[in-house]
Design a protein around this motif. Structure first.
Motif, PDB file in Angstrom:
ATOM      1  N   GLY A 172       4.657 -23.443 -40.925  1.00  0.00           N
ATOM      2  CA  GLY A 172       3.874 -24.390 -41.716  1.00  0.00           C
ATOM      3  C   GLY A 172       4.626 -25.698 -41.877  1.00  0.00           C
ATOM      4  N   GLU A 173       4.309 -26.413 -42.921  1.00  0.00           N
ATOM      5  CA  GLU A 173       4.966 -27.689 -43.203  1.00  0.00           C
ATOM      6  C   GLU A 173       6.432 -27.455 -43.542  1.00  0.00           C
ATOM      7  OE1 GLU A 173       3.672 -30.820 -43.050  1.00  0.00           O
ATOM      8  OE2 GLU A 173       1.910 -29.837 -42.179  1.00  0.00           O
ATOM      9  N   PRO A 174       7.325 -28.307 -43.017  1.00  0.00           N
ATOM     10  CA  PRO A 174       8.755 -28.090 -43.259  1.00  0.00           C
ATOM     11  C   PRO A 174       9.153 -27.972 -44.738  1.00  0.00           C
ATOM     12  CG  PRO A 174       8.478 -29.659 -41.502  1.00  0.00           C
ATOM     13  CD  PRO A 174       7.095 -29.380 -42.047  1.00  0.00           C
ATOM     14  N   ARG A 175       8.639 -28.811 -45.600  1.00  0.00           N
ATOM     15  CA  ARG A 175       9.027 -28.724 -47.024  1.00  0.00           C
ATOM     16  C   ARG A 175       8.162 -27.768 -47.825  1.00  0.00           C
ATOM     17  NH1 ARG A 175      10.995 -34.240 -49.801  1.00  0.00           N
ATOM     18  NH2 ARG A 175      13.098 -34.111 -48.983  1.00  0.00           N
ATOM     19  N   ARG A 176       7.004 -27.415 -47.288  1.00  0.00           N
ATOM     20  CA  ARG A 176       6.108 -26.486 -47.970  1.00  0.00           C
ATOM     21  C   ARG A 176       5.660 -25.397 -47.004  1.00  0.00           C
ATOM     22  NH1 ARG A 176       1.950 -30.476 -50.766  1.00  0.00           N
ATOM     23  NH2 ARG A 176       2.083 -31.308 -48.678  1.00  0.00           N
ATOM     24  N   PRO A 177       6.589 -24.533 -46.601  1.00  0.00           N
ATOM     25  CA  PRO A 177       6.222 -23.508 -45.614  1.00  0.00           C
ATOM     26  C   PRO A 177       5.195 -22.530 -46.175  1.00  0.00           C
ATOM     27  CG  PRO A 177       8.445 -23.138 -46.446  1.00  0.00           C
ATOM     28  CD  PRO A 177       7.970 -24.434 -47.037  1.00  0.00           C
ATOM     29  N   GLU A 178       4.323 -22.078 -45.292  1.00  0.00           N
ATOM     30  CA  GLU A 178       3.335 -21.066 -45.654  1.00  0.00           C
ATOM     31  C   GLU A 178       3.989 -19.692 -45.744  1.00  0.00           C
ATOM     32  OE1 GLU A 178       0.132 -21.194 -42.811  1.00  0.00           O
ATOM     33  OE2 GLU A 178       0.043 -23.374 -42.931  1.00  0.00           O
ATOM     34  N   VAL A 179       4.978 -19.471 -44.868  1.00  0.00           N
ATOM     35  CA  VAL A 179       5.637 -18.175 -44.784  1.00  0.00           C
ATOM     36  C   VAL A 179       7.035 -18.369 -44.207  1.00  0.00           C
ATOM     37  CG1 VAL A 179       4.672 -17.701 -42.489  1.00  0.00           C
ATOM     38  CG2 VAL A 179       5.356 -15.790 -43.943  1.00  0.00           C
ATOM     39  N   CYS A 180       7.979 -17.551 -44.672  1.00  0.00           N
ATOM     40  CA  CYS A 180       9.345 -17.584 -44.133  1.00  0.00           C
ATOM     41  C   CYS A 180       9.786 -16.157 -43.827  1.00  0.00           C
ATOM     42  CB  CYS A 180      10.321 -18.217 -45.126  1.00  0.00           C
ATOM     43  SG  CYS A 180      10.073 -19.988 -45.381  1.00  0.00           S
ATOM     44  N   TYR A 181      10.623 -16.042 -42.794  1.00  0.00           N
ATOM     45  CA  TYR A 181      11.142 -14.746 -42.356  1.00  0.00           C
ATOM     46  C   TYR A 181      12.654 -14.822 -42.254  1.00  0.00           C
ATOM     47  CZ  TYR A 181       6.301 -14.129 -40.843  1.00  0.00           C
ATOM     48  OH  TYR A 181       4.931 -14.055 -40.796  1.00  0.00           O
TER      49      TYR A 181
END
Length: 135
Positions: free
Chosen positions: A112-121
């Motif tokens: 997603g957006e770098p500063r507002r990611p939708e999901v992180c792993y």
């Protein structure tokens, strides 16, 4: 009666068209979201991650600065461990490994957006496996 002469190129063209058509299915699948795959990835709570991973996660949310030049670069998902998305959707960030002379094997990959990611792993084994980070 004489038979019409067949071009030797006909078989090659047909084979090429069939291979091309077969590849279109893979191409379309790789570029469309596959929500079912998201369920197959295990989860991990943010507070269960190593302190260095929590620090990297916080830096991601604030937009840096990041300690490694490659942090924030596009992650290609070539291993196909994460849900398939368009190229550029995922970005990777290094999680420092104490005692390591290089970047080590630990990463956080966000979509997603770098500063507002939708999901992180999170991966601790250099993309062999991932766990979705939940807060």
């Amino acid at each position: 009666m004489t038979r019409p002469r067949r071009s030797p190129w006909g078989a090659w063209i047909l084979a090429a068209l069939l291979l091309f058509a077969a590849g279109l299915g893979d191409w379309a699948q790789a570029r469309s979201p596959v929500p079912d795959q998201a369920e197959a990835v295990a989860t991990v709570r943010l507070e269960q991650l190593p302190a260095e991973a929590v620090e990297t996660y916080r830096l991601i949310l604030q937009g840096g600065p990041f300690p490694f030049e490659k942090d924030g670069s596009v992650f290609g998902n070539r291993e196909r461990q994460l849900p398939l998305r368009v190229r550029g959707y995922y970005r990777e960030y290094t999680v420092k490994t104490p005692g390591s002379r290089d970047r080590g094997a630990r990463r956080i990959v966000c979509g997603g957006e770098p500063r507002r990611p939708e999901v992180c792993y999170y991966t601790e084994d250099h993309y062999a496996s991932f766990r979705r980070i939940v807060e």
